[in-house]
Motif scaffolding. Sequence first.
Motif, PDB file in Angstrom:
ATOM      1  N   ILE A  27      62.517  88.124  27.179  1.00 17.04           N
ATOM      2  CA  ILE A  27      63.076  86.941  27.850  1.00 17.04           C
ATOM      3  C   ILE A  27      62.178  86.513  29.008  1.00 17.04           C
ATOM      4  CG2 ILE A  27      65.005  86.125  29.262  1.00 17.04           C
ATOM      5  CD1 ILE A  27      66.847  87.856  27.535  1.00 17.04           C
ATOM      6  N   LEU A  28      61.724  87.479  29.795  1.00 20.31           N
ATOM      7  CA  LEU A  28      60.818  87.160  30.902  1.00 20.31           C
ATOM      8  C   LEU A  28      59.524  86.537  30.392  1.00 20.31           C
ATOM      9  CD1 LEU A  28      61.158  90.263  33.293  1.00 20.31           C
ATOM     10  CD2 LEU A  28      62.185  87.995  33.540  1.00 20.31           C
ATOM     11  N   GLY A  29      59.036  87.049  29.264  1.00 22.51           N
ATOM     12  CA  GLY A  29      57.812  86.501  28.684  1.00 22.51           C
ATOM     13  C   GLY A  29      57.978  85.061  28.232  1.00 22.51           C
ATOM     14  N   ILE A  30      59.140  84.754  27.641  1.00 24.83           N
ATOM     15  CA  ILE A  30      59.414  83.371  27.212  1.00 24.83           C
ATOM     16  C   ILE A  30      59.474  82.443  28.422  1.00 24.83           C
ATOM     17  CG2 ILE A  30      61.126  81.862  26.134  1.00 24.83           C
ATOM     18  CD1 ILE A  30      59.690  83.536  24.102  1.00 24.83           C
ATOM     19  N   VAL A  31      60.132  82.906  29.498  1.00 21.91           N
ATOM     20  CA  VAL A  31      60.224  82.096  30.719  1.00 21.91           C
ATOM     21  C   VAL A  31      58.830  81.847  31.298  1.00 21.91           C
ATOM     22  CG1 VAL A  31      61.068  82.053  33.099  1.00 21.91           C
ATOM     23  CG2 VAL A  31      62.571  82.858  31.263  1.00 21.91           C
ATOM     24  N   ALA A  32      58.026  82.914  31.382  1.00 24.01           N
ATOM     25  CA  ALA A  32      56.668  82.780  31.929  1.00 24.01           C
ATOM     26  C   ALA A  32      55.838  81.834  31.078  1.00 24.01           C
ATOM     27  CB  ALA A  32      56.007  84.154  32.005  1.00 24.01           C
ATOM     28  N   SER A  33      55.966  81.957  29.761  1.00 23.92           N
ATOM     29  CA  SER A  33      55.211  81.085  28.862  1.00 23.92           C
ATOM     30  C   SER A  33      55.596  79.626  29.058  1.00 23.92           C
ATOM     31  CB  SER A  33      55.452  81.508  27.408  1.00 23.92           C
ATOM     32  OG  SER A  33      54.785  80.662  26.514  1.00 23.92           O
ATOM     33  N   SER A  34      56.897  79.364  29.227  1.00 20.93           N
ATOM     34  CA  SER A  34      57.369  77.987  29.431  1.00 20.93           C
ATOM     35  C   SER A  34      56.814  77.417  30.733  1.00 20.93           C
ATOM     36  CB  SER A  34      58.901  77.952  29.447  1.00 20.93           C
ATOM     37  OG  SER A  34      59.431  78.363  28.200  1.00 20.93           O
ATOM     38  N   ILE A  35      56.796  78.249  31.776  1.00 22.58           N
ATOM     39  CA  ILE A  35      56.278  77.783  33.066  1.00 22.58           C
ATOM     40  C   ILE A  35      54.810  77.393  32.951  1.00 22.58           C
ATOM     41  CG2 ILE A  35      55.709  78.516  35.407  1.00 22.58           C
ATOM     42  CD1 ILE A  35      58.269  80.258  35.341  1.00 22.58           C
ATOM     43  N   PHE A  36      54.028  78.256  32.348  1.00 29.37           N
ATOM     44  CA  PHE A  36      52.592  77.976  32.238  1.00 29.37           C
ATOM     45  C   PHE A  36      52.308  76.812  31.284  1.00 29.37           C
ATOM     46  CE2 PHE A  36      52.213  82.229  34.081  1.00 29.37           C
ATOM     47  CZ  PHE A  36      51.190  82.019  34.998  1.00 29.37           C
ATOM     48  N   ASN A  37      53.142  76.638  30.278  1.00 27.44           N
ATOM     49  CA  ASN A  37      52.925  75.520  29.343  1.00 27.44           C
ATOM     50  C   ASN A  37      53.234  74.161  29.976  1.00 27.44           C
ATOM     51  OD1 ASN A  37      52.035  77.094  27.215  1.00 27.44           O
ATOM     52  ND2 ASN A  37      54.091  77.393  26.363  1.00 27.44           N
ATOM     53  N   LEU A  38      54.042  74.163  31.063  1.00 26.15           N
ATOM     54  CA  LEU A  38      54.363  72.908  31.743  1.00 26.15           C
ATOM     55  C   LEU A  38      53.444  72.637  32.934  1.00 26.15           C
ATOM     56  CD1 LEU A  38      58.268  72.905  31.646  1.00 26.15           C
ATOM     57  CD2 LEU A  38      56.708  71.392  30.417  1.00 26.15           C
ATOM     58  N   ALA A  39      52.541  73.565  33.204  1.00 21.73           N
ATOM     59  CA  ALA A  39      51.605  73.369  34.322  1.00 21.73           C
ATOM     60  C   ALA A  39      50.497  72.367  34.003  1.00 21.73           C
ATOM     61  CB  ALA A  39      51.006  74.715  34.738  1.00 21.73           C
ATOM     62  N   PRO A  40      49.934  72.303  32.760  1.00 19.56           N
ATOM     63  CA  PRO A  40      48.844  71.353  32.481  1.00 19.56           C
ATOM     64  C   PRO A  40      49.138  69.896  32.837  1.00 19.56           C
ATOM     65  CG  PRO A  40      48.956  72.974  30.740  1.00 19.56           C
ATOM     66  CD  PRO A  40      50.152  73.222  31.615  1.00 19.56           C
ATOM     67  N   PRO A  41      50.353  69.342  32.586  1.00 18.23           N
ATOM     68  CA  PRO A  41      50.579  67.947  32.998  1.00 18.23           C
ATOM     69  C   PRO A  41      50.354  67.714  34.492  1.00 18.23           C
ATOM     70  CG  PRO A  41      52.265  68.594  31.439  1.00 18.23           C
ATOM     71  CD  PRO A  41      51.496  69.841  31.770  1.00 18.23           C
ATOM     72  N   LEU A  42      50.664  68.717  35.333  1.00 20.51           N
ATOM     73  CA  LEU A  42      50.398  68.591  36.761  1.00 20.51           C
ATOM     74  C   LEU A  42      48.894  68.507  37.023  1.00 20.51           C
ATOM     75  CD1 LEU A  42      53.001  71.113  38.217  1.00 20.51           C
ATOM     76  CD2 LEU A  42      52.881  68.664  38.724  1.00 20.51           C
ATOM     77  N   LEU A  43      48.128  69.290  36.293  1.00 16.70           N
ATOM     78  CA  LEU A  43      46.673  69.268  36.444  1.00 16.70           C
ATOM     79  C   LEU A  43      46.090  67.963  35.913  1.00 16.70           C
ATOM     80  CD1 LEU A  43      45.946  72.961  35.400  1.00 16.70           C
ATOM     81  CD2 LEU A  43      45.830  72.006  37.707  1.00 16.70           C
ATOM     82  N   TYR A  44      46.658  67.480  34.786  1.00 20.07           N
ATOM     83  CA  TYR A  44      46.176  66.204  34.241  1.00 20.07           C
ATOM     84  C   TYR A  44      46.509  65.025  35.171  1.00 20.07           C
ATOM     85  CZ  TYR A  44      44.678  68.167  29.800  1.00 20.07           C
ATOM     86  OH  TYR A  44      44.001  68.868  28.840  1.00 20.07           O
ATOM     87  N   LYS A  45      47.600  65.188  35.921  1.00 18.23           N
ATOM     88  CA  LYS A  45      47.914  64.172  36.929  1.00 18.23           C
ATOM     89  C   LYS A  45      46.748  64.036  37.917  1.00 18.23           C
ATOM     90  CE  LYS A  45      50.594  63.807  41.150  1.00 18.23           C
ATOM     91  NZ  LYS A  45      51.616  64.455  42.009  1.00 18.23           N
ATOM     92  N   GLU A  46      46.267  65.186  38.413  1.00 20.18           N
ATOM     93  CA  GLU A  46      45.124  65.169  39.334  1.00 20.18           C
ATOM     94  C   GLU A  46      43.857  64.688  38.633  1.00 20.18           C
ATOM     95  OE1 GLU A  46      45.445  65.584  42.490  1.00 20.18           O
ATOM     96  OE2 GLU A  46      47.598  65.977  42.207  1.00 20.18           O
ATOM     97  N   PHE A  47      43.751  65.040  37.355  1.00 12.95           N
ATOM     98  CA  PHE A  47      42.564  64.641  36.588  1.00 12.95           C
ATOM     99  C   PHE A  47      42.440  63.110  36.535  1.00 12.95           C
ATOM    100  CE2 PHE A  47      40.443  63.458  32.649  1.00 12.95           C
ATOM    101  CZ  PHE A  47      39.320  64.278  32.651  1.00 12.95           C
ATOM    102  N   PHE A  48      43.552  62.435  36.222  1.00 12.52           N
ATOM    103  CA  PHE A  48      43.507  60.972  36.095  1.00 12.52           C
ATOM    104  C   PHE A  48      43.398  60.293  37.461  1.00 12.52           C
ATOM    105  CE2 PHE A  48      44.968  61.910  31.824  1.00 12.52           C
ATOM    106  CZ  PHE A  48      44.291  60.961  31.071  1.00 12.52           C
TER     107      PHE A  48
END
Length: 585
Positions: A27-48
């Motif tokens: 369960i902890l692994g699924i939560v961690a995976s979800s958190i990291f999978n939603l981080a790229p849009p924040l980085l792409y925000k800075e990218f654009f």
Amino acid sequence: MKRHTKRTLQIYWESLKGKRVLSFFVILGIVASSIFNLAPPLLYKEFFNTLLAPRDAQTTHALVQIIGFVFIVHFIGWFFWRLTSFIKARIQIRVLGRLFDRVFNSIHHHSVGFFNNTFVGSLVKRVNRFVFAFNELTDTFLYDLLGTGVEIVIITTVLFFQSPVLGWIILGWSVVFIFFNYLFTVYKLKFDIEQSALDSRTTGHIADTVTNQINLKFFASLQSEATLFKKIHGEQLAKRLFRWNLEYTYEAFQTLLMIMLEFAMFYYAIRLWQEGQIQVGDFVLIQAYLITLFNRLWGFARVIRRIYEQLADAEEMTEILETPREIKDLKRAKDLMVKKGAVVFRNVNFFYNKTRPVLKNFSLSLKPGERVALVGPSGAGKSTIIKLLLRFSDIAQGSIIIDKQDIRKVTQDSLHRAMSVVPQDPILFHRSLMDNIRYGKPGATDDEVIEASKAAHCHEFIDELPEQYGTYVGERGVKLSGGERQRVAIARAILKNAPILVLDEATSSLDSESEFYIQEALDVLMKEKTVIVIAHRLSTIMRMDRIILLENGMIAEQGTHTQLLSQHKGRYRRLWELQAGGFIT
């Protein structure tokens, strides 16, 4: 929560014993995976946002650096996802094995009456549904419910920091969307239950006709059965079409909700941009999160429905697991110890369905090593006596005693180990002939199996088969003739060599020559054993120590063959004259 639903989940939880801590880390692994999978849009925000800066080396370096962070974040998310998948697979396989074992043992502890009233095909289907529903439910919980919940919380939190209004819009819309999905699923559930019942009815009909395929040919009833089946599957498909149309209508409604959300989010975002509160990159962030949310929630109604379906599938088996067993061992039941083989029926009364009397105050004593034959018209109670002796059913009053031990106070396994039974219509496993014969004595050597086969005169036909003792006999032994199956059953009984022997028309499927040889083998088998023989052909029991003539669940006459024939107006003598004279002439 329904009782069977609660019990189903309890059984699944019990099966996780020893794996619960590891499951928590999944369960902890699924939560961690979800958190990291939603981080790229924040980085792409800075990218654009960075793309709008001057095209110089510093900007290029910043863009490459952002892409590098995106790669790292994706890799970490991928790592957690793969790791938890492998751990989850190991847990699920262990639990599936436990569930299979639990269901298998539970089913086979039910009485013979339970199987007489249950379709085999439907029962096997229930077993598979119950076991694999655990796999489906855990995947649904981890990947759909938990994953969706975590992503909604993360998206709402991130957008709330961009603008509280955006956060509230996402949260409010998600709650409304999920609520409508739940209402729709609950409304549609009754139709799903009806569909499941129709599916089971269709499957049961197919199983019934396949089992009775020989009767379809005997009675040339294929056309009538096909017409009935067309009616049954017609109702099934009509219900399925109605459910599909219902789903398509709701999908149109939820698509409209998504369009409205996207419009509202971007309309408000444009106002924030106009006021200088957000930048171009924030539009990329919002769109990425909306696409993620839509992908998650688009099939949420199916997720809820799938949970209900999986629980419904599992509950069919849970109901059987919770069904009280008709025949149970006492808590302190001991193993039956047979030293002599004396059998006593003492004032036994037995009723079918608690209304139709079969045995009335029936008493019978068999001395150790005595050979007794039961004869009489159909329905007289001959087969019932055997079923009660094997404790396939419990008596209403009286007692059945073996070597001074009440069979209700001993374990059923030890009772059955003390008897060898050759039924009128033997059923064999779809295994090799060697395995089928060895079933009487699992530890027997190949030489012992062959010796028993020779004694039962089945070695002759086995030796002529291409695979000989390695030949598979087909489901229920259909690849063998009736006589061959019976000889295999006799070989199995010879190999088992139990102190009590039950023969239910053991030579009924044999030709005269084979019967002659089998009678010789049975004479050897019956030595020093207590023997009960059910016979319709009186010529096969002439040498029995005692013959019991039953009528209406009571003993009408008893004695040796000679003694019974000496009674001029006796019922046995009349039966003998009918078989020896009337049918022949």
